[in-house]
Write a protein that holds these residues in place. Structure first.
Motif, mmCIF file in Angstrom:
data_model
loop_
_atom_site.group_PDB
_atom_site.id
_atom_site.type_symbol
_atom_site.label_atom_id
_atom_site.label_comp_id
_atom_site.label_asym_id
_atom_site.label_seq_id
_atom_site.Cartn_x
_atom_site.Cartn_y
_atom_site.Cartn_z
ATOM 1 N N PHE A 197 17.823 -2.585 4.908
ATOM 2 C CA PHE A 197 18.351 -2.970 3.590
ATOM 3 C C PHE A 197 19.827 -2.655 3.649
ATOM 4 O O PHE A 197 20.228 -1.523 3.394
ATOM 5 C CB PHE A 197 17.695 -2.168 2.465
ATOM 6 N N PRO A 230 15.007 1.643 6.707
ATOM 7 C CA PRO A 230 13.804 2.422 6.411
ATOM 8 C C PRO A 230 12.735 2.331 7.500
ATOM 9 O O PRO A 230 11.887 3.205 7.598
ATOM 10 C CB PRO A 230 13.286 1.827 5.095
ATOM 11 N N ASN A 245 10.672 12.388 1.207
ATOM 12 C CA ASN A 245 11.092 11.219 0.408
ATOM 13 C C ASN A 245 12.113 10.395 1.170
ATOM 14 O O ASN A 245 13.020 10.936 1.787
ATOM 15 C CB ASN A 245 11.757 11.682 -0.899
ATOM 16 N N GLY A 246 11.922 9.094 1.111
ATOM 17 C CA GLY A 246 12.890 8.201 1.760
ATOM 18 C C GLY A 246 12.678 8.081 3.256
ATOM 19 O O GLY A 246 13.503 7.483 3.958
ATOM 20 N N ALA A 247 11.576 8.622 3.774
ATOM 21 C CA ALA A 247 11.339 8.572 5.231
ATOM 22 C C ALA A 247 11.030 7.162 5.704
ATOM 23 O O ALA A 247 11.118 6.868 6.883
ATOM 24 C CB ALA A 247 10.193 9.506 5.594
ATOM 25 N N GLY A 248 10.609 6.300 4.779
ATOM 26 C CA GLY A 248 10.310 4.911 5.146
ATOM 27 C C GLY A 248 8.822 4.601 5.179
ATOM 28 O O GLY A 248 8.414 3.546 5.674
ATOM 29 N N LYS A 249 8.007 5.481 4.610
ATOM 30 C CA LYS A 249 6.541 5.293 4.665
ATOM 31 C C LYS A 249 6.115 4.035 3.924
ATOM 32 O O LYS A 249 5.413 3.174 4.460
ATOM 33 C CB LYS A 249 5.824 6.531 4.052
ATOM 34 N N SER A 250 6.554 3.940 2.650
ATOM 35 C CA SER A 250 6.157 2.769 1.846
ATOM 36 C C SER A 250 6.717 1.494 2.460
ATOM 37 O O SER A 250 6.038 0.470 2.517
ATOM 38 C CB SER A 250 6.671 2.890 0.409
ATOM 39 N N SER A 251 7.965 1.583 2.929
ATOM 40 C CA SER A 251 8.576 0.381 3.525
ATOM 41 C C SER A 251 7.760 -0.070 4.717
ATOM 42 O O SER A 251 7.550 -1.270 4.921
ATOM 43 C CB SER A 251 10.010 0.669 3.961
ATOM 44 N N TYR A 257 7.708 -7.006 2.369
ATOM 45 C CA TYR A 257 9.099 -7.062 2.820
ATOM 46 C C TYR A 257 9.110 -7.854 4.125
ATOM 47 O O TYR A 257 8.355 -7.514 5.040
ATOM 48 C CB TYR A 257 9.650 -5.669 3.127
ATOM 49 N N HIS A 273 1.647 12.549 -0.258
ATOM 50 C CA HIS A 273 2.512 13.725 -0.365
ATOM 51 C C HIS A 273 1.657 14.964 -0.571
ATOM 52 O O HIS A 273 2.087 16.071 -0.303
ATOM 53 C CB HIS A 273 3.452 13.577 -1.565
HETATM 54 N N1 ATP Z 1 13.579 -2.886 -1.910
HETATM 55 C C1 ATP Z 1 14.463 -2.013 -1.425
HETATM 56 N N2 ATP Z 1 15.781 -2.295 -1.478
HETATM 57 C C2 ATP Z 1 16.692 -1.444 -0.984
HETATM 58 N N3 ATP Z 1 16.380 -0.255 -0.406
HETATM 59 C C3 ATP Z 1 15.089 0.078 -0.329
HETATM 60 C C4 ATP Z 1 14.059 -0.774 -0.838
HETATM 61 N N4 ATP Z 1 12.854 -0.180 -0.631
HETATM 62 C C5 ATP Z 1 13.123 0.998 -0.016
HETATM 63 N N5 ATP Z 1 14.457 1.150 0.153
HETATM 64 C C6 ATP Z 1 15.141 2.274 0.781
HETATM 65 O O1 ATP Z 1 14.487 2.536 2.004
HETATM 66 C C7 ATP Z 1 14.407 3.946 2.203
HETATM 67 C C8 ATP Z 1 12.960 4.331 2.447
HETATM 68 O O2 ATP Z 1 12.244 4.170 1.242
HETATM 69 P P1 ATP Z 1 10.668 4.258 1.174
HETATM 70 O O3 ATP Z 1 10.260 4.065 -0.241
HETATM 71 O O4 ATP Z 1 10.094 3.399 2.198
HETATM 72 O O5 ATP Z 1 10.435 5.769 1.595
HETATM 73 P P2 ATP Z 1 9.163 6.672 1.383
HETATM 74 O O6 ATP Z 1 9.034 7.501 2.597
HETATM 75 O O7 ATP Z 1 7.998 5.855 1.013
HETATM 76 O O8 ATP Z 1 9.623 7.551 0.164
HETATM 77 P P3 ATP Z 1 8.748 8.203 -1.011
HETATM 78 O O9 ATP Z 1 7.912 9.224 -0.379
HETATM 79 O O10 ATP Z 1 9.766 8.792 -1.916
HETATM 80 O O11 ATP Z 1 7.976 7.096 -1.641
HETATM 81 C C9 ATP Z 1 14.988 4.601 0.974
HETATM 82 O O12 ATP Z 1 16.344 4.951 1.254
HETATM 83 C C10 ATP Z 1 14.951 3.527 -0.063
HETATM 84 O O13 ATP Z 1 15.982 3.662 -0.994
#
Ligand code: ATP
Length: 607
Positions: free
Chosen positions: A378, A383, A403-409, A418, A558
């Motif tokens: 992004f 991510p 948080n922000g590790a990229g798991k959901s992405s 995505y 988490h």
């Molecule tokens: N649609 C998007 N547009 C821009 N940046 C994004 C988008 N989705 C995720 N990100 C960025 O990608 C990075 C990883 O986010 P992600 O949600 O995948 O992490 P996560 O490990 O699931 O976090 P959490 O545990 O807080 O849910 C973050 O910096 C987030 O801001």
């Protein structure tokens, strides 16, 4: 007959009763009133076409008058040339109008839906299309056989409603014209309502309520939106054909701004999403304008009408039929009351095993999920940074990381929410990297996002049915699968409860149930325990462990206590990359893992 049965039959019985009344009273109306009222019914039909795409489909199109006008012109060109041969004009005007309206809508709809324009852009685009036609038709001159399209001068000599054939052909008088339009509109309405009451209409409703979820259930959202738009274009074209024959004349003003903006007003006044409200709105506005125009108020018609409309729309937000519907709801049984008696979900191993074995019989054995060098960016944020991972059945897989590790992405890229920027995703042996999301779901990958995604206006049973139907496309089979999952969730008594009134935790369970209805071979759960009680979390852990014996299952969490109870393989992501993997027992003693959680130690103290 109970009031409930009566209420459910209203949308069929009331219009039918009205048609019978019109047939019975045929010939009794003042000819001038009959002539004018015919146009109101035609506008109602046009407005119904908008209600299909807006009220049901959720897309505000200001292009319905374009399809209406094009249907009118095309129907008229065919009728001018063919009616002298056959006598009858309606057999040319109406099918040609509907066909051309549908073709034009299909072309415009394809551009809109496949270019994935947003709602606002769609409204502006359809409006622009209408305005372009308005401008073009003013200078457009063409002669097709006996039909002369004369630009600003319009097109005249359009045959009226001629019935019969050859020598026996006869023009309809105003009373008969009114009857013909009422009967044709009623048939169109009943056909559309019947069609929209079926699975197609339900899918369109789901798309309106949550487009992303509809696609996550495996529905080809664009295709359904396009079909709905095409159907609406056909209805608008049919109305255009009726109008051309009624007026005997067409000119570019049919594409004007005023015409285009009146249509949503008819829909709003009558009640958006009701389909019949379109006719109520058009008849009411037509009738009031007629009465005001002929009465003492004369020149102030537009002003008074405008004020009346604003007041009506402000105070009856759901329109006249919407308000009437709310009133009727008070006398119907309160199915939502059953939500209060809902017991906590208890996972029964035998029931789950049966469901999973049935799913396996239909969808085949479990599949593995692999990512090879997967990349998602992004802008400057990465991510998912060249992640290669492999997951299979037999044990639950937990995906953890700060948080922000990229798991959901990572999950979202795998399912296609995505688009990836590089690398490959394999479902079993199949490379699904370039498949759209709905095809990945149909291939066997299902995801449950962090927030519960249920269709609030649908009942618990309907939510599950929509998921099951997506896979089988057989209503009965979908009924069987959804009932089995309903039973597994212990929600038999809540089948009629609206999903909107469920608690957050209950919605999570319903969403999980919807995922299971898809008979997936790989399940991705993003924080499924969020919002659940301790008791529910325990049951969820049991369910995940059971499911992992039949399918590949990956859970982002988490809650480390939950991860511990899953007792499976754990993958740690950090800054979009694979950090480490192992059992929870091994990771508990890994100082580096604790380090990356610095600042969030509270969440990992159990590690
Ligand atoms: N649609 C998007 N547009 C821009 N940046 C994004 C988008 N989705 C995720 N990100 C960025 O990608 C990075 C990883 O986010 P992600 O949600 O995948 O992490 P996560 O490990 O699931 O976090 P959490 O545990 O807080 O849910 C973050 O910096 C987030 O801001």
């Amino acid at each position: 007959m109970t009031f409930e049965n009566l209420y459910k039959s209203f949308k069929y019985s009331l219009p039918l009763a009205l048609v019978v009344m019109v047939i019975a009273g045929h010939g009794a109306m003042d000819p001038y009133l009959a002539y004018v009222a015919t146009s109101w019914v035609i506008f109602g039909l046009l407005a119904m076409s908008l209600d299909l795409v807006w009220g049901r489909g959720g897309v505000l199109s200001l292009g319905q008058t374009a399809f209406y006008g094009l249907g009118g012109y095309f129907g008229a060109v065919v009728a001018v040339n063919m009616a002298p041969v056959t006598g009858n004009s309606l057999i040319w005007l109406l099918p040609a109008g509907a066909l051309f309206g549908a073709i034009a809508a299909a072309l415009v709809g394809y551009l809109i839906f496949y270019a994935r324009t947003g709602p606002l852009q769609t409204t502006i685009l359809t409006y622009t299309f209408t305005l372009v036609l308005w401008t073009l038709t003013q200078s457009f001159k063409l002669t097709v056989g006996d039909a002369v399209i004369g630009g600003d001068n319009g097109m005249s000599n359009i045959p009226g409603y001629i019935l019969g054939f050859g020598e026996g052909a006869e023009s309809a008088d105003p009373n008969l014209m009114f009857l013909i339009v009422v009967v044709i509109s009623a048939l169109a309405y009943l056909g559309v309502v019947r069609f929209m009451d079926g699975s197609f209409g339900r899918i369109i409703d789901c798309i309106r309520l949550d487009e992303e979820k509809a696609e996550l259930l495996g529905y080809d959202v664009r295709k359904f939106q396009l079909y709905n738009f095409l159907l609406a274009g056909g209805v608008a074209g049919l109305a255009g054909g009726l109008y051309a024959g009624w007026a005997n004349y067409l000119n570019p003003s049919i594409f004007s701004v005023q015409e285009a903006l009146l249509v949503p007003i008819y829909v709003l006044v009558g009640g958006r999403g009701t389909l019949s409200g379109a006719f109520v709105g058009a008849l009411l506005i037509g009738g009031v304008s007629f009465w005001l125009g002929g009465g003492a108020i004369g020149g102030q018609t537009t002003l008074i009408l405008g004020i009346t409309l604003i007041i009506l729309v402000m105070f009856l937000k759901k329109g006249l039929l919407g308000a009437l519907d709310d009133l009727c709801q008070r006398f119907l049984p309160d199915y939502n009351a059953a939500a209060r008696d809902m017991k906590p979900v208890e996972v029964d191993s035998a029931v789950v095993s049966k469901i999973m074995l049935d799913a396996e019989a239909v969808a085949g054995p479990a599949k593995s999920l692999q990512s090879r060098d997967l990349l998602k960016r992004f802008g400057g944020v990465v991510p998912v940074d060249h992640v290669s991972l492999s997951f299979g059945p037999g044990t639950p897989h937990s995906l953890i990381g700060p948080n922000g590790a990229g798991k959901s992405s990572y999950l979202k890229v795998c399912v296609g929410l995505y688009p990836q920027d590089g690398g490959q995703i394999l479902l079993g042996d199949q490379d699904i990297s370039s498949l759209p999301m709905y095809e990945r779901v149909r291939a066997g990958i299902a995801v449950k996002n962090q927030k519960p995604q249920v269709f609030p206006e649908l009942s618990v049973q309907e939510n599950l049915w929509m998921a099951a139907y997506s896979m089988s496309r057989e209503p009965e089979k979908a009924g069987e699968v959804s009932s089995a999952i309903l039973h597994m969730l212990g929600m038999d008594k809540q089948r009629e409860v609206s999903a909107a009134v469920l608690s957050h935790g209950q919605q999570q369970w319903l969403d999980i149930g919807m995922v299971l209805c898809l008979a997936p071979r790989v399940i991705l759960f993003d924080e499924p325990a969020a919002g659940m009680t301790n008791e529910e979390t325990r049951e969820l852990s049991k369910l995940v462990r059971l499911l992992s014996q039949y399918v590949t299952i990956i859970v982002i969490e988490h809650d480390m206590e939950f991860v511990r109870t899953l007792d499976g393989a754990v993958t740690v992501l950090h800054q979009g990359r694979l950090f480490t993997q192992g059992s929870i027992a091994k990771l508990r003693n890994d100082e580096r893992v604790l380090d990356i959680y610095l600042g969030r130690r509270a969440h990992v103290q159990n590690l």
